[in-house]
Motif scaffolding. Structure first.
Motif, PDB file in Angstrom:
ATOM      1  N   ASP A  50       0.865  -1.180   0.000  1.00 15.30           N
ATOM      2  CA  ASP A  50       0.000   0.000   0.000  1.00 15.30           C
ATOM      3  C   ASP A  50       0.902   1.231   0.000  1.00 15.30           C
ATOM      4  O   ASP A  50       1.606   1.484   0.983  1.00 15.30           O
ATOM      5  N   ASP A  67      -1.014   4.012  -4.959  1.00  9.95           N
ATOM      6  CA  ASP A  67      -2.333   3.469  -4.657  1.00  9.95           C
ATOM      7  C   ASP A  67      -3.301   4.605  -4.304  1.00  9.95           C
ATOM      8  O   ASP A  67      -4.485   4.536  -4.614  1.00  9.95           O
ATOM      9  N   ARG A  68      -2.756   5.633  -3.653  1.00 14.15           N
ATOM     10  CA  ARG A  68      -3.521   6.841  -3.343  1.00 14.15           C
ATOM     11  C   ARG A  68      -2.575   8.032  -3.318  1.00 14.15           C
ATOM     12  O   ARG A  68      -1.393   7.872  -3.023  1.00 14.15           O
TER      13      ARG A  68
END
Length: 246
Positions: A50, A67-68
């Motif tokens: 992540d 991922d973000r």
């Protein structure tokens, strides 16, 4: 277990000159690969699944890599600590924190993940080898770094004219926990965080009694803070001293 990483990539990197006219510093290429892609490959290889990137200057360009993404909307007026605070809610367990202008082997990430305590950083015992390649006078850029025999950081970030006061080089790779963030918020004010750099923050934590563990390494990484640094980084890669082998 550490499964998340946050890359702090809000700055432009003005010392890269025209290379950052159309891209953020973290997307400058080393050996035909953006710096942030090197980091992500190393993090994934070390077991991180992540990855969050804190963005600022031309931040939309990071979208394919993370991922973000989390914006630091005031990136032009703030330092690294503010970018970290932007992502504070993401630090809900042990999380790797990485600058966007460093490249490192997966083995370094694994060693940092294995360090004890709530707060840890990677440091290079053989720092002078790289600094001699980067600077005519290594002491012009180096700062104090003192660590105890049991790898507890005691001093960081001070000005020095003595190699004896530099027992390693902080490389911009850390591991924080939610307890670390709680400590940061308790020892700093909202007014001072925007202008605070990371080593000043770490020293503030030490002075407040917070324990910071060190993960010692010897080479296997580089920092790209200028166009001359990029040339040295290319040489290090070409010489086989920096690879993404686990």
């Amino acid at each position: 277990m550490t499964k998340k990483a946050i890359i702090l990539a809000a700055g432009r990197g003005s010392r890269m000159r025209e290379m950052t006219n159309d891209r953020p510093k973290g997307l400058v290429e080393l050996a035909s690969k953006p710096l942030v892609a090197w980091q992500i490959d190393a993090l994934r290889s070390a077991g991180i699944d992540d990855i969050v990137i804190v963005t600022g200057y031309r931040g939309e360009q990071f979208a394919p890599y993370a991922d973000r993404t989390i914006p630091n909307d005031d990136w032009a007026n703030t330092n690294m600590v503010s970018s970290l605070i932007c992502a504070a809610a993401e630090i809900d367990g042990p999380v790797i924190i990485s600058y966007s202008d460093i490249v490192y082997a997966p083995s370094i990430v694994k060693k940092l993940m294995a360090a004890p305590g709530d707060t840890a950083l990677a440091y290079d015992k053989d720092w002078l080898t790289q600094w001699n390649r980067r600077f005519e006078d290594p002491l012009s850029d180096a700062e104090t770094f003192r660590i105890s025999n049991d790898n507890i950081l005691t001093e960081i970030g001070g000005k020095t004219n003595s190699l004896a006061e530099i027992e390693g080089q902080y490389m911009g790779l850390l591991r924080f926990s939610s307890q670390t963030i709680d400590a940061i918020l308790s020892v700093t004010t909202e007014e001072e965080r925007p202008k605070m750099d990371m080593t000043s923050l770490l020293m503030r934590l030490i002075n407040a009694g917070h324990t910071i563990h060190g993960a010692a390494i010897s080479g296997g990484w580089c920092e790209v803070d200028s166009t001359s640094d990029l040339r040295v980084a290319h040489e290090i890669v070409d010489e086989g001293q920096l690879t993404l082998e686990a």
